[in-house]
Design a protein around this motif. Structure first.
Motif, PDB file in Angstrom:
ATOM      1  N   GLY A 130      42.569  40.590  49.530  1.00 46.10           N
ATOM      2  CA  GLY A 130      43.028  42.165  49.452  1.00 46.10           C
ATOM      3  C   GLY A 130      42.844  42.664  47.962  1.00 46.10           C
ATOM      4  O   GLY A 130      42.365  43.642  47.837  1.00 46.10           O
ATOM      5  N   TRP A 131      43.311  41.709  47.040  1.00 55.12           N
ATOM      6  CA  TRP A 131      43.173  42.263  45.695  1.00 55.12           C
ATOM      7  C   TRP A 131      41.867  41.887  44.966  1.00 55.12           C
ATOM      8  O   TRP A 131      41.488  42.985  44.040  1.00 55.12           O
ATOM      9  N   TYR A 132      41.158  40.919  45.225  1.00 56.45           N
ATOM     10  CA  TYR A 132      39.955  40.620  44.631  1.00 56.45           C
ATOM     11  C   TYR A 132      38.915  40.298  45.608  1.00 56.45           C
ATOM     12  O   TYR A 132      38.742  39.094  45.723  1.00 56.45           O
ATOM     13  N   PRO A 133      38.374  41.141  46.549  1.00 53.30           N
ATOM     14  CA  PRO A 133      37.570  40.681  47.715  1.00 53.30           C
ATOM     15  C   PRO A 133      36.258  39.919  47.175  1.00 53.30           C
ATOM     16  O   PRO A 133      35.914  40.266  46.118  1.00 53.30           O
ATOM     17  N   GLY A 134      35.909  38.850  47.975  1.00 52.59           N
ATOM     18  CA  GLY A 134      34.774  38.026  47.548  1.00 52.59           C
ATOM     19  C   GLY A 134      34.883  37.005  46.684  1.00 52.59           C
ATOM     20  O   GLY A 134      34.174  36.304  46.497  1.00 52.59           O
ATOM     21  N   GLU A 135      36.012  36.886  45.943  1.00 50.69           N
ATOM     22  CA  GLU A 135      36.543  35.889  45.098  1.00 50.69           C
ATOM     23  C   GLU A 135      37.031  34.522  45.766  1.00 50.69           C
ATOM     24  O   GLU A 135      37.449  34.781  47.031  1.00 50.69           O
ATOM     25  N   ASN A 136      36.977  33.447  45.232  1.00 54.46           N
ATOM     26  CA  ASN A 136      37.502  32.269  45.844  1.00 54.46           C
ATOM     27  C   ASN A 136      38.293  31.548  44.770  1.00 54.46           C
ATOM     28  O   ASN A 136      37.919  30.766  43.974  1.00 54.46           O
ATOM     29  N   PRO A 137      39.688  32.267  44.696  1.00 54.72           N
ATOM     30  CA  PRO A 137      40.488  31.787  43.714  1.00 54.72           C
ATOM     31  C   PRO A 137      40.870  30.588  43.735  1.00 54.72           C
ATOM     32  O   PRO A 137      40.895  29.621  44.902  1.00 54.72           O
ATOM     33  N   MET A 138      41.496  29.859  42.732  1.00 53.97           N
ATOM     34  CA  MET A 138      42.170  28.578  42.584  1.00 53.97           C
ATOM     35  C   MET A 138      43.783  28.710  43.273  1.00 53.97           C
ATOM     36  O   MET A 138      44.455  29.756  42.855  1.00 53.97           O
TER      37      MET A 138
END
Length: 233
Positions: A130-138
Motif C-alpha cells: 500500500g505505501w510503496y507499491p512494487g517494492e520488495n521490502p526487508m
C-alpha cells in the motif's frame, strides 16, 4: 442459463468486461470479499457500462467513417446473409470492440484499486504494497517463541481479513536468531515461509524510502559544504 453453444458464447462475450474488472480489481487490491449478489452485480454493471461506452464510440466512428465500418442497418435487416458476406470484417470488429470494452474495464479496475481507503485493506497489504507499491521490502518477524527471522518479502496473502491462517514468504538474504539468542546470523537457505499465527510483530524496511532519505542527507551535506566555503567577491 443458455442451453446452446452460441447462447453460452454470447453470454461470456457480454459479461467478459465485467469479469475483467472484478478479476483485476481483486489482483490489484486487498479488499473485503463481497457477497455473491454484489459480485454478480459488479460484473453486470461494468459489462453494461463499458459496452455501452464502446458502442457509443463506435456510433461516432460509424458516422464519421461509414465506408470503413460495418453497416449496422444492413446487419439488422439482412441478418445471416450480411454476416456470411462480411464475416471476416465483422469478426475483426467484434473482437476489437470486445477488447476495447475489456480495456475500459481494466482501467476502471486499476483506478478503483488505487482509490481504496486504507480502512478496507489488511495490515499486511498496507505494509507490503500500500505505501510503496512494487517494492520488495526487508521484513523482520519476531515470533511467539522469542526467535527472530529476517528476509526480503517475496509474496504474501492479499486477503483483507487479518487472519492467522495465512503465510508470508521471505527470500535471501535470510537471517535467524534463535530464542534467547543475541545476534541474528545468516541462513544458507534460499527462502522461508512463516505462518502469520506464529508472528508477534513485523518490522519493515523500504528500499525506496531508504534511498530517498540517503539522497536527502547527501543534498543537505552538499548544501552545508557550499554554505561553509568563503564568500565570493
Amino acid at each position: 442459463m443458455p442451453t446452446t453453444g452460441s447462447g453460452l458464447l454470447l453470454l461470456v462475450v457480454l459479461l467478459l468486461p465485467g469479469l475483467t474488472f472484478v478479476a483485476l480489481r481483486e489482483r490489484r487490491s486487498s479488499e473485503r470479499r463481497p457477497t455473491a449478489f454484489r459480485e454478480s452485480g459488479a460484473v453486470v454493471f461494468w459489462s453494461v457500462t463499458t459496452e455501452f461506452v464502446t458502442l457509443a464510440l463506435f456510433a461516432v466512428v460509424r458516422s464519421l467513417l461509414p465506408e470503413l465500418t460495418p453497416d449496422v442497418g444492413r446487419l439488422v435487416r439482412e441478418g445471416g446473409a450480411y454476416v456470411r458476406e462480411h464475416y471476416v470484417s465483422l469478426g475483426w470488429w467484434g473482437a476489437g470492440l470486445l477488447a476495447f470494452s475489456c480495456g475500459l474495464a481494466a482501467a476502471a479496475a486499476m483506478r478503483a484499486a488505487a482509490g481504496r481507503h486504507p480502512s478496507g485493506m489488511s495490515a499486511w497489504w498496507m505494509l507490503f504494497d500500500g505505501w510503496y507499491p512494487g517494492e520488495n521490502p526487508m521484513v523482520g518477524c519476531l515470533l511467539e517463541d522469542g526467535s527472530y527471522l529476517e528476509g526480503r518479502q517475496a509474496s504474501f496473502n492479499v486477503s483483507a481479513d487479518d487472519s492467522p491462517d495465512r503465510d508470508l514468504v521471505l527470500v535471501q538474504p535470510l537471517k535467524y536468531r534463535p530464542p534467547g539468542g543475541t545476534e541474528a546470523r545468516p541462513l544458507p537457505w534460499s527462502a522461508a515461509c512463516v505462518s502469520a499465527r506464529r508472528i508477534v510483530t513485523v518490522f519493515v524496511s523500504y528500499p525506496l524510502a531508504e534511498r530517498a532519505v540517503g539522497a536527502g542527507e547527501e543534498g543537505a551535506a552538499g548544501a552545508a559544504g557550499a554554505g561553509s566555503g568563503p564568500a565570493a567577491g
